[in-house]
Design an enzyme around this catalytic site. Structure first.
Site, short mmCIF file in Angstrom:
data_model
loop_
_atom_site.label_atom_id
_atom_site.label_comp_id
_atom_site.label_asym_id
_atom_site.label_seq_id
_atom_site.Cartn_x
_atom_site.Cartn_y
_atom_site.Cartn_z
N GLY A 116 0.79 -1.23 0.00
CA GLY A 116 0.00 0.00 0.00
C GLY A 116 0.82 1.27 0.00
O GLY A 116 2.02 1.26 -0.25
N TYR A 117 0.15 2.40 0.28
CA TYR A 117 0.73 3.73 0.12
C TYR A 117 1.26 3.84 -1.30
O TYR A 117 2.44 4.11 -1.56
CB TYR A 117 1.82 4.02 1.17
CG TYR A 117 1.82 5.47 1.58
CD1 TYR A 117 0.85 5.96 2.46
CD2 TYR A 117 2.75 6.35 1.06
CE1 TYR A 117 0.83 7.31 2.80
CE2 TYR A 117 2.73 7.69 1.40
CZ TYR A 117 1.77 8.16 2.27
OH TYR A 117 1.75 9.50 2.60
N LEU A 118 0.35 3.60 -2.23
CA LEU A 118 0.71 3.37 -3.63
C LEU A 118 1.28 4.61 -4.31
O LEU A 118 0.81 5.71 -4.09
CB LEU A 118 -0.52 2.87 -4.40
CG LEU A 118 -1.16 1.59 -3.85
CD1 LEU A 118 -2.37 1.20 -4.68
CD2 LEU A 118 -0.15 0.45 -3.80
N HIS A 171 4.35 1.36 -8.00
CA HIS A 171 3.30 0.33 -7.93
C HIS A 171 2.42 0.37 -9.18
O HIS A 171 2.06 -0.67 -9.73
CB HIS A 171 2.41 0.57 -6.71
CG HIS A 171 3.10 0.48 -5.39
ND1 HIS A 171 3.23 1.55 -4.54
CD2 HIS A 171 3.68 -0.57 -4.76
CE1 HIS A 171 3.86 1.18 -3.45
NE2 HIS A 171 4.15 -0.11 -3.54
N GLY A 223 8.49 -5.53 -8.80
CA GLY A 223 9.40 -4.51 -9.30
C GLY A 223 10.86 -4.85 -9.05
O GLY A 223 11.20 -5.49 -8.06
N LYS A 275 12.93 -2.75 -8.20
CA LYS A 275 13.35 -1.94 -7.05
C LYS A 275 13.82 -2.89 -5.95
O LYS A 275 14.78 -2.62 -5.24
CB LYS A 275 12.15 -1.11 -6.57
CG LYS A 275 12.20 -0.65 -5.13
CD LYS A 275 12.97 0.63 -5.01
CE LYS A 275 13.20 1.08 -3.60
NZ LYS A 275 12.27 0.69 -2.60
N GLN A 321 14.40 -9.52 -3.66
CA GLN A 321 13.07 -10.09 -3.42
C GLN A 321 12.55 -10.79 -4.69
O GLN A 321 12.01 -11.90 -4.63
CB GLN A 321 12.11 -8.98 -3.01
CG GLN A 321 10.66 -9.39 -2.98
CD GLN A 321 9.77 -8.26 -2.46
OE1 GLN A 321 9.71 -8.05 -1.27
NE2 GLN A 321 9.11 -7.54 -3.35
N SER A 338 9.49 4.95 -3.43
CA SER A 338 9.26 4.02 -2.32
C SER A 338 8.23 4.63 -1.39
O SER A 338 8.23 5.85 -1.17
CB SER A 338 10.58 3.81 -1.56
OG SER A 338 10.32 3.21 -0.30
P1 AMP Z 1 5.96 -2.58 -1.60
O1 AMP Z 1 4.59 -1.99 -1.48
O2 AMP Z 1 7.07 -1.63 -1.30
O3 AMP Z 1 6.08 -3.91 -0.90
O4 AMP Z 1 6.14 -2.90 -3.14
C1 AMP Z 1 5.22 -3.69 -3.84
C2 AMP Z 1 5.76 -4.00 -5.21
O5 AMP Z 1 6.00 -2.78 -5.91
C3 AMP Z 1 7.09 -4.76 -5.18
O6 AMP Z 1 7.11 -5.72 -6.24
C4 AMP Z 1 8.08 -3.66 -5.42
O7 AMP Z 1 9.28 -4.12 -6.01
C5 AMP Z 1 7.32 -2.77 -6.37
N1 AMP Z 1 7.88 -1.42 -6.32
C6 AMP Z 1 8.00 -0.61 -5.24
N2 AMP Z 1 8.63 0.53 -5.57
C7 AMP Z 1 8.93 0.43 -6.90
C8 AMP Z 1 9.61 1.27 -7.83
N3 AMP Z 1 10.12 2.46 -7.48
N4 AMP Z 1 9.74 0.84 -9.11
C9 AMP Z 1 9.24 -0.36 -9.48
N5 AMP Z 1 8.61 -1.20 -8.64
C10 AMP Z 1 8.45 -0.82 -7.37
#
Ligand code: AMP
Length: 263
Positions: free
Chosen positions: A8-10, A14, A124, A126, A130, A162
């Protein structure tokens, strides 16, 4: 069906995964779950930013068909005792700094895949380690899903997007640009012929140290398939780092091909 697992906190990072799922013409499901088991006892689970109303609106605008937003008690019955552990790949980079983190990730992703049963799941770059862990896990456990890796999305000034960026003060946000700056320097140096990983890391360390971080967890040059440290850079390498500004821990990475343009 395409699943985009998130906490979340998209943001636009995302939403780029949602776009990739839409391009594949899947029924797009976004999961939003701040997974407590992937946070260590002294990490930022409580402080992690949350905005359910904003997230739902962004999903709607992005054409997401379904949002799965389970409660912690839905995901973890009090007597749950099964976890998924991926060995090897989790023993470098973020693994030693965040004991138990990747077990939490592997377990929750397995559960989300089993609950939603998507044909594809989007992650992602990023979070490059993972992504590698999840690819290995789905292969090793014969999970019937295609894992799709998507490009890392940055702010215009280079900061990797992020959810945690929201926790940075204006000053910390400025100093956090040193991560991207150090990666660009590393790429330039490698593509100009530097083959010694230690020299690349030393230069990055100087750039990051000049921004006065609270802590630097690692600055590494690893093999993108195994996540093991590389000494001589002869093939494409993943340059990766984790650095804290205040109490906010940021990660970033870049795939660098010594023979040409960066990927
Ligand atoms: P998170 O909400 O941080 O757990 O991220 C959820 C998904 O979004 C994961 O697969 C992350 O790798 C991807 N993600 C987060 N930030 C980015 C970014 N800046 N660029 C690409 N993918 C991202």
């Amino acid at each position: 069906m395409g699943l985009v697992p998130t906490m979340g906190y998209l943001h636009a990072g995302h939403l780029s995964l949602v776009e990739a799922a839409r391009r594949d013409e899947t029924f797009v499901v976004v999961s939003i779950f701040v997974n407590p088991t992937q946070f260590g006892p002294h990490e930022d689970y409580e402080r992690y930013p949350r905005d359910t109303a904003g997230d739902l609106q962004r999903c709607e605008e992005a054409g997401v068909e379904l949002v799965f937003m389970p409660a912690v008690t839905d995901m973890y019955p009090p007597d749950a005792t099964t976890t998924v552990h991926v060995a090897g790949l989790t023993e470098t980079l973020c693994g030693p700094c965040r004991p138990g983190h990747f077990d939490g990730v592997a377990t929750v992703v397995t559960k989300l895949l089993n609950i939603v049963q998507p044909d594809r799941a989007y992650f992602g770059r990023k979070d490059a380690q993972q992504l590698a862990v999840i690819r290995r896990m789905t292969r090793d456990l014969n999970l019937p899903v295609e894992i799709v890796g998507c490009p890392l999305i940055r702010e215009p000034d280079g900061l990797a997007m992020s959810s945690r960026n929201a926790m940075l003060s204006a000053d910390e946000r400025q100093r956090a640009l040193s991560l991207y700056r150090s990666l660009c320097q590393a790429r330039e140096r490698i593509q100009s012929g530097e083959r010694n990983a230690a020299a690349v890391i030393e230069q990055m360390r100087r750039i990051v140290a000049a921004a006065d971080p609270a802590r630097s967890d690692y600055i590494s040059v690893v093999d993108p398939d195994t996540m093991q440290p590389v000494e001589r850079i002869e093939r494409p390498v993943l340059v990766a780092l984790a650095v804290c500004f205040g109490s906010t821990r940021l990660i970033d990475n870049m795939l660098v091909d010594p023979g040409g343009q960066n990927a």
